[in-house]
Design a protein around this motif. Structure first.
Motif, PDB file in Angstrom:
ATOM      1  N   GLU A 119       0.836  -1.200   0.000  1.00 10.66           N
ATOM      2  CA  GLU A 119       0.000   0.000   0.000  1.00 10.66           C
ATOM      3  C   GLU A 119       0.878   1.259   0.000  1.00 10.66           C
ATOM      4  OE1 GLU A 119      -4.228  -0.734   2.148  1.00 10.66           O
ATOM      5  OE2 GLU A 119      -2.483  -0.803   3.481  1.00 10.66           O
TER       6      GLU A 119
ATOM      7  N   HIS B  22      -4.491  -0.317  -3.483  1.00 11.03           N
ATOM      8  CA  HIS B  22      -5.305   0.810  -3.036  1.00 11.03           C
ATOM      9  C   HIS B  22      -6.583   0.223  -2.441  1.00 11.03           C
ATOM     10  CE1 HIS B  22      -2.549   3.289  -5.305  1.00 11.03           C
ATOM     11  NE2 HIS B  22      -2.746   2.483  -6.333  1.00 11.03           N
ATOM     12  N   VAL B  23      -6.499  -0.159  -1.176  1.00 10.60           N
ATOM     13  CA  VAL B  23      -7.593  -0.851  -0.508  1.00 10.60           C
ATOM     14  C   VAL B  23      -8.506   0.160   0.188  1.00 10.60           C
ATOM     15  CG1 VAL B  23      -8.167  -2.612   1.209  1.00 10.60           C
ATOM     16  CG2 VAL B  23      -6.093  -2.852  -0.170  1.00 10.60           C
ATOM     17  N   TYR B  24      -9.787  -0.051   0.019  1.00  5.64           N
ATOM     18  CA  TYR B  24     -10.788   0.806   0.645  1.00  5.64           C
ATOM     19  C   TYR B  24     -10.746   0.620   2.167  1.00  5.64           C
ATOM     20  CZ  TYR B  24     -15.382   2.297   2.303  1.00  5.64           C
ATOM     21  OH  TYR B  24     -16.394   2.889   3.002  1.00  5.64           O
ATOM     22  N   LYS B  25     -10.853   1.747   2.889  1.00  3.84           N
ATOM     23  CA  LYS B  25     -10.946   1.694   4.347  1.00  3.84           C
ATOM     24  C   LYS B  25     -12.324   2.201   4.746  1.00  3.84           C
ATOM     25  CE  LYS B  25      -6.050   2.382   5.272  1.00  3.84           C
ATOM     26  NZ  LYS B  25      -5.044   3.273   5.876  1.00  3.84           N
ATOM     27  N   ASN B  26     -12.997   1.441   5.614  1.00  7.29           N
ATOM     28  CA  ASN B  26     -14.335   1.855   6.056  1.00  7.29           C
ATOM     29  C   ASN B  26     -14.234   2.953   7.119  1.00  7.29           C
ATOM     30  OD1 ASN B  26     -13.813   0.611   8.527  1.00  7.29           O
ATOM     31  ND2 ASN B  26     -14.942  -1.246   8.007  1.00  7.29           N
ATOM     32  N   GLN B  27     -15.356   3.382   7.678  1.00  2.95           N
ATOM     33  CA  GLN B  27     -15.382   4.488   8.649  1.00  2.95           C
ATOM     34  C   GLN B  27     -14.533   4.209   9.880  1.00  2.95           C
ATOM     35  OE1 GLN B  27     -19.549   5.025   9.415  1.00  2.95           O
ATOM     36  NE2 GLN B  27     -19.860   6.311   7.608  1.00  2.95           N
TER      37      GLN B  27
ATOM     38  N   ARG C  66      -9.558  -2.071   6.738  1.00  2.00           N
ATOM     39  CA  ARG C  66      -9.441  -2.308   5.296  1.00  2.00           C
ATOM     40  C   ARG C  66     -10.498  -3.310   4.853  1.00  2.00           C
ATOM     41  NH1 ARG C  66      -4.714  -1.034   7.329  1.00  2.00           N
ATOM     42  NH2 ARG C  66      -3.203   0.150   6.100  1.00  2.00           N
ATOM     43  N   GLU C  67     -11.140  -3.005   3.733  1.00  2.00           N
ATOM     44  CA  GLU C  67     -12.131  -3.896   3.130  1.00  2.00           C
ATOM     45  C   GLU C  67     -11.604  -4.287   1.750  1.00  2.00           C
ATOM     46  OE1 GLU C  67     -15.077  -5.086   4.235  1.00  2.00           O
ATOM     47  OE2 GLU C  67     -14.979  -4.046   6.173  1.00  2.00           O
TER      48      GLU C  67
ATOM     49  N   SER D 124     -11.647  -6.035  -1.775  1.00  2.00           N
ATOM     50  CA  SER D 124     -12.557  -6.555  -2.797  1.00  2.00           C
ATOM     51  C   SER D 124     -11.872  -7.756  -3.464  1.00  2.00           C
ATOM     52  CB  SER D 124     -12.835  -5.479  -3.847  1.00  2.00           C
ATOM     53  OG  SER D 124     -11.644  -5.192  -4.569  1.00  2.00           O
TER      54      SER D 124
ATOM     55  N   ASP E 278      -8.956  -6.536  -5.369  1.00  2.00           N
ATOM     56  CA  ASP E 278      -7.784  -6.271  -4.525  1.00  2.00           C
ATOM     57  C   ASP E 278      -7.012  -7.562  -4.259  1.00  2.00           C
ATOM     58  OD1 ASP E 278      -8.413  -3.533  -4.251  1.00  2.00           O
ATOM     59  OD2 ASP E 278      -9.659  -3.919  -2.466  1.00  2.00           O
TER      60      ASP E 278
END
Length: 159
Positions: A21, A27-32, A36-37, A39, A42
């Motif tokens: 990263e 480029h991993v999505y991060k929740n609130q 890391r979430e 897909s 990913d």
């Protein structure tokens, strides 16, 4: 998918994922909550990165590869392969010459490759030096045994 699941599935450490990263390969999505979430894309990208790393491909080259289509990736990997073949050939020739040097116990025929490179670098404009260096370097490691080889070597140096 959470990071622990990805680590198990891809046989990779969290530290490696963080590193990828940081290197902007992932480029991993991060929740609130900051978790890391991952897909499926990913995970596939991470597996591709891991495959390239298992072949000792540099991070910079991986960065380039990830942005290419399948045909372009093949071409790029072919370039890496060709370059590594050249490097291996050079290393094999160096080992061979080292072995001959050890066995012959004769330092009179030895020469300094650094001296040759310095002479060439000082006397040949850079683009031409690069071309000569790439093409002549493997031959400069050959142990001079005949007058013909000595003459060829002398012509290179005189040039």
């Amino acid at each position: 998918m959470k990071i622990q699941e990805v680590c198990s599935q891809c046989h990779v450490t969290k530290k490696a994922i963080y590193y990828y990263e940081k290197q902007q390969l992932l480029h991993v999505y991060k929740n609130q909550n900051g978790y890391r979430e991952f897909s499926d894309e990913d995970v596939q990208r991470l597996k591709e990165i891991m495959m390239y790393r298992s072949w000792s491909i540099s991070i910079a080259d991986i960065r380039c590869l990830l942005d290419l289509d399948a045909n372009q990736k093949k071409e790029y990997l072919q370039q890496i392969y060709t370059q590594r073949q050249k490097e291996l050939s050079y290393q094999q020739e160096s080992l061979k010459q080292l072995y001959h040097f050890i066995e012959s116990d004769n330092t009179e025929d030895s020469f300094s490759l650094d001296d040759i490179c310095q002479i060439m670098s000082d006397n040949i404009p850079q683009p031409f030096f690069d071309m000569f260096y790439e093409h002549f370097l493997p031959y400069l490691h050959i142990h001079i045994r005949t007058q013909k080889q000595q003459n060829a070597y002398d012509r290179i140096i005189d040039f």
